[in-house]
Design a protein around this motif. Structure first.
Motif, PDB file in Angstrom:
ATOM      1  N   THR A 199      -8.544 -10.644   2.510  1.00  0.00           N
ATOM      2  CA  THR A 199      -9.146 -10.866   3.818  1.00  0.00           C
ATOM      3  C   THR A 199      -9.322  -9.501   4.481  1.00  0.00           C
ATOM      4  OG1 THR A 199      -7.026 -11.042   4.962  1.00  0.00           O
ATOM      5  CG2 THR A 199      -7.966 -13.090   4.035  1.00  0.00           C
ATOM      6  N   LYS A 200     -10.057  -9.454   5.576  1.00  0.00           N
ATOM      7  CA  LYS A 200     -10.240  -8.191   6.293  1.00  0.00           C
ATOM      8  C   LYS A 200      -8.894  -7.637   6.765  1.00  0.00           C
ATOM      9  CE  LYS A 200     -14.889  -9.259   7.873  1.00  0.00           C
ATOM     10  NZ  LYS A 200     -15.757  -9.525   9.029  1.00  0.00           N
ATOM     11  N   ALA A 201      -8.022  -8.511   7.228  1.00  0.00           N
ATOM     12  CA  ALA A 201      -6.710  -8.069   7.718  1.00  0.00           C
ATOM     13  C   ALA A 201      -5.858  -7.517   6.576  1.00  0.00           C
ATOM     14  CB  ALA A 201      -5.981  -9.221   8.405  1.00  0.00           C
ATOM     15  N   GLU A 202      -5.886  -8.179   5.419  1.00  0.00           N
ATOM     16  CA  GLU A 202      -5.125  -7.695   4.260  1.00  0.00           C
ATOM     17  C   GLU A 202      -5.653  -6.335   3.809  1.00  0.00           C
ATOM     18  OE1 GLU A 202      -3.863 -11.882   2.095  1.00  0.00           O
ATOM     19  OE2 GLU A 202      -5.879 -11.086   1.766  1.00  0.00           O
ATOM     20  N   ARG A 203      -6.979  -6.188   3.740  1.00  0.00           N
ATOM     21  CA  ARG A 203      -7.575  -4.911   3.343  1.00  0.00           C
ATOM     22  C   ARG A 203      -7.159  -3.810   4.300  1.00  0.00           C
ATOM     23  NH1 ARG A 203      -9.783  -3.293  -0.686  1.00  0.00           N
ATOM     24  NH2 ARG A 203     -10.946  -5.170  -1.091  1.00  0.00           N
ATOM     25  N   ALA A 204      -7.161  -4.088   5.610  1.00  0.00           N
ATOM     26  CA  ALA A 204      -6.777  -3.090   6.611  1.00  0.00           C
ATOM     27  C   ALA A 204      -5.328  -2.663   6.430  1.00  0.00           C
ATOM     28  CB  ALA A 204      -7.011  -3.636   8.013  1.00  0.00           C
ATOM     29  N   ARG A 205      -4.419  -3.621   6.168  1.00  0.00           N
ATOM     30  CA  ARG A 205      -2.999  -3.278   5.955  1.00  0.00           C
ATOM     31  C   ARG A 205      -2.828  -2.406   4.719  1.00  0.00           C
ATOM     32  NH1 ARG A 205      -1.902  -8.839   7.312  1.00  0.00           N
ATOM     33  NH2 ARG A 205      -1.517  -9.237   5.106  1.00  0.00           N
ATOM     34  N   ILE A 206      -3.532  -2.723   3.653  1.00  0.00           N
ATOM     35  CA  ILE A 206      -3.423  -1.924   2.428  1.00  0.00           C
ATOM     36  C   ILE A 206      -3.954  -0.525   2.659  1.00  0.00           C
ATOM     37  CG2 ILE A 206      -4.354  -1.662   0.089  1.00  0.00           C
ATOM     38  CD1 ILE A 206      -4.121  -4.738  -0.170  1.00  0.00           C
ATOM     39  N   GLU A 207      -5.116  -0.418   3.317  1.00  0.00           N
ATOM     40  CA  GLU A 207      -5.681   0.897   3.585  1.00  0.00           C
ATOM     41  C   GLU A 207      -4.770   1.728   4.471  1.00  0.00           C
ATOM     42  OE1 GLU A 207      -9.596   0.044   5.048  1.00  0.00           O
ATOM     43  OE2 GLU A 207     -10.357  -0.412   3.022  1.00  0.00           O
ATOM     44  N   GLN A 208      -4.136   1.087   5.456  1.00  0.00           N
ATOM     45  CA  GLN A 208      -3.208   1.806   6.324  1.00  0.00           C
ATOM     46  C   GLN A 208      -2.008   2.302   5.527  1.00  0.00           C
ATOM     47  OE1 GLN A 208      -1.634  -0.422   9.605  1.00  0.00           O
ATOM     48  NE2 GLN A 208      -0.431   1.278  10.367  1.00  0.00           N
ATOM     49  N   ALA A 209      -1.458   1.458   4.664  1.00  0.00           N
ATOM     50  CA  ALA A 209      -0.309   1.861   3.849  1.00  0.00           C
ATOM     51  C   ALA A 209      -0.685   3.006   2.915  1.00  0.00           C
ATOM     52  CB  ALA A 209       0.208   0.674   3.048  1.00  0.00           C
ATOM     53  N   GLU A 210      -1.863   2.939   2.319  1.00  0.00           N
ATOM     54  CA  GLU A 210      -2.302   4.016   1.430  1.00  0.00           C
ATOM     55  C   GLU A 210      -2.488   5.314   2.197  1.00  0.00           C
ATOM     56  OE1 GLU A 210      -5.761   2.238  -0.337  1.00  0.00           O
ATOM     57  OE2 GLU A 210      -4.595   1.376  -1.991  1.00  0.00           O
ATOM     58  N   GLU A 211      -3.022   5.222   3.415  1.00  0.00           N
ATOM     59  CA  GLU A 211      -3.196   6.404   4.247  1.00  0.00           C
ATOM     60  C   GLU A 211      -1.835   7.017   4.587  1.00  0.00           C
ATOM     61  OE1 GLU A 211      -5.059   9.370   6.488  1.00  0.00           O
ATOM     62  OE2 GLU A 211      -5.964   7.917   5.128  1.00  0.00           O
ATOM     63  N   GLU A 212      -0.866   6.186   4.947  1.00  0.00           N
ATOM     64  CA  GLU A 212       0.473   6.683   5.281  1.00  0.00           C
ATOM     65  C   GLU A 212       1.126   7.319   4.064  1.00  0.00           C
ATOM     66  OE1 GLU A 212       2.282   3.189   6.881  1.00  0.00           O
ATOM     67  OE2 GLU A 212       1.357   3.465   8.855  1.00  0.00           O
ATOM     68  N   MET A 213       0.909   6.720   2.894  1.00  0.00           N
ATOM     69  CA  MET A 213       1.487   7.294   1.673  1.00  0.00           C
ATOM     70  C   MET A 213       0.887   8.658   1.377  1.00  0.00           C
ATOM     71  SD  MET A 213       2.024   4.157  -0.978  1.00  0.00           S
ATOM     72  CE  MET A 213       2.687   5.235  -2.223  1.00  0.00           C
ATOM     73  N   SER A 214      -0.409   8.832   1.641  1.00  0.00           N
ATOM     74  CA  SER A 214      -1.054  10.113   1.345  1.00  0.00           C
ATOM     75  C   SER A 214      -0.549  11.211   2.270  1.00  0.00           C
ATOM     76  CB  SER A 214      -2.571   9.984   1.449  1.00  0.00           C
ATOM     77  OG  SER A 214      -2.974   9.790   2.792  1.00  0.00           O
ATOM     78  N   HIS A 215       0.049  10.847   3.400  1.00  0.00           N
ATOM     79  CA  HIS A 215       0.621  11.834   4.315  1.00  0.00           C
ATOM     80  C   HIS A 215       2.120  12.030   4.072  1.00  0.00           C
ATOM     81  CE1 HIS A 215      -3.081  10.841   6.607  1.00  0.00           C
ATOM     82  NE2 HIS A 215      -3.043  12.142   6.822  1.00  0.00           N
ATOM     83  N   GLY A 216       2.633  11.466   2.995  1.00  0.00           N
ATOM     84  CA  GLY A 216       4.031  11.660   2.644  1.00  0.00           C
ATOM     85  C   GLY A 216       5.002  10.856   3.475  1.00  0.00           C
ATOM     86  N   GLU A 217       4.548   9.829   4.160  1.00  0.00           N
ATOM     87  CA  GLU A 217       5.436   9.042   5.001  1.00  0.00           C
ATOM     88  C   GLU A 217       6.271   8.053   4.205  1.00  0.00           C
ATOM     89  OE1 GLU A 217       3.658   7.465   8.542  1.00  0.00           O
ATOM     90  OE2 GLU A 217       2.267   9.140   8.671  1.00  0.00           O
ATOM     91  N   TYR A 218       5.910   7.825   2.961  1.00  0.00           N
ATOM     92  CA  TYR A 218       6.650   6.908   2.106  1.00  0.00           C
ATOM     93  C   TYR A 218       6.986   7.600   0.801  1.00  0.00           C
ATOM     94  CZ  TYR A 218       5.373   3.092   5.191  1.00  0.00           C
ATOM     95  OH  TYR A 218       5.249   2.270   6.272  1.00  0.00           O
ATOM     96  N   THR A 219       8.061   7.173   0.185  1.00  0.00           N
ATOM     97  CA  THR A 219       8.463   7.702  -1.108  1.00  0.00           C
ATOM     98  C   THR A 219       8.085   6.695  -2.176  1.00  0.00           C
ATOM     99  OG1 THR A 219      10.337   8.811  -0.087  1.00  0.00           O
ATOM    100  CG2 THR A 219      10.423   8.504  -2.468  1.00  0.00           C
ATOM    101  N   THR A 220       7.483   7.174  -3.242  1.00  0.00           N
ATOM    102  CA  THR A 220       7.107   6.272  -4.321  1.00  0.00           C
ATOM    103  C   THR A 220       8.336   5.898  -5.140  1.00  0.00           C
ATOM    104  OG1 THR A 220       6.651   8.043  -5.885  1.00  0.00           O
ATOM    105  CG2 THR A 220       4.823   7.325  -4.484  1.00  0.00           C
ATOM    106  N   HIS A 221       8.248   4.823  -5.854  1.00  0.00           N
ATOM    107  CA  HIS A 221       9.335   4.354  -6.717  1.00  0.00           C
ATOM    108  C   HIS A 221       9.690   5.414  -7.748  1.00  0.00           C
ATOM    109  CE1 HIS A 221      11.167   2.048 -10.039  1.00  0.00           C
ATOM    110  NE2 HIS A 221      11.635   1.290  -9.062  1.00  0.00           N
ATOM    111  N   ASP A 222       8.692   6.080  -8.299  1.00  0.00           N
ATOM    112  CA  ASP A 222       8.920   7.091  -9.323  1.00  0.00           C
ATOM    113  C   ASP A 222       9.603   8.356  -8.784  1.00  0.00           C
ATOM    114  OD1 ASP A 222       7.726   5.421 -11.165  1.00  0.00           O
ATOM    115  OD2 ASP A 222       5.736   6.310 -10.896  1.00  0.00           O
TER     116      ASP A 222
END
Length: 70
Positions: free
Chosen positions: A42-65
């Motif tokens: 859905t549009k809302a699901e896509r927006a949440r995923i894009e936001q999470a990916e954006e935050e990950m690209s700024h180093g705000e999250y640590t990957t499992h690896d």
């Protein structure tokens, strides 16, 4: 929830329970015809995923690896 979804929900609430169940089955069949394995977003699901990916690209999250699990 969109305005149309709210309107549909309000209209469904006016129906007797048996008719609500029929409407639910109709909607279920329509959704399955549109996306048989529920893979579309859905549009809302896509927006949440894009936001999470954006935050990950700024180093705000640590990957499992990146975690030393030992």
């Amino acid at each position: 929830m969109s305005a149309i979804s709210k309107q549909v929900a309000e209209m469904l609430d006016m129906l007797p329970e048996h008719d609500q169940n029929l409407a639910l089955e109709l909607v279920r069949k329509m959704v399955l015809a549109w996306d048989s394995d529920f893979t579309k977003l859905t549009k809302a699901e896509r927006a949440r995923i894009e936001q999470a990916e954006e935050e990950m690209s700024h180093g705000e999250y640590t990957t499992h690896d990146a975690i030393d699990w030992n």
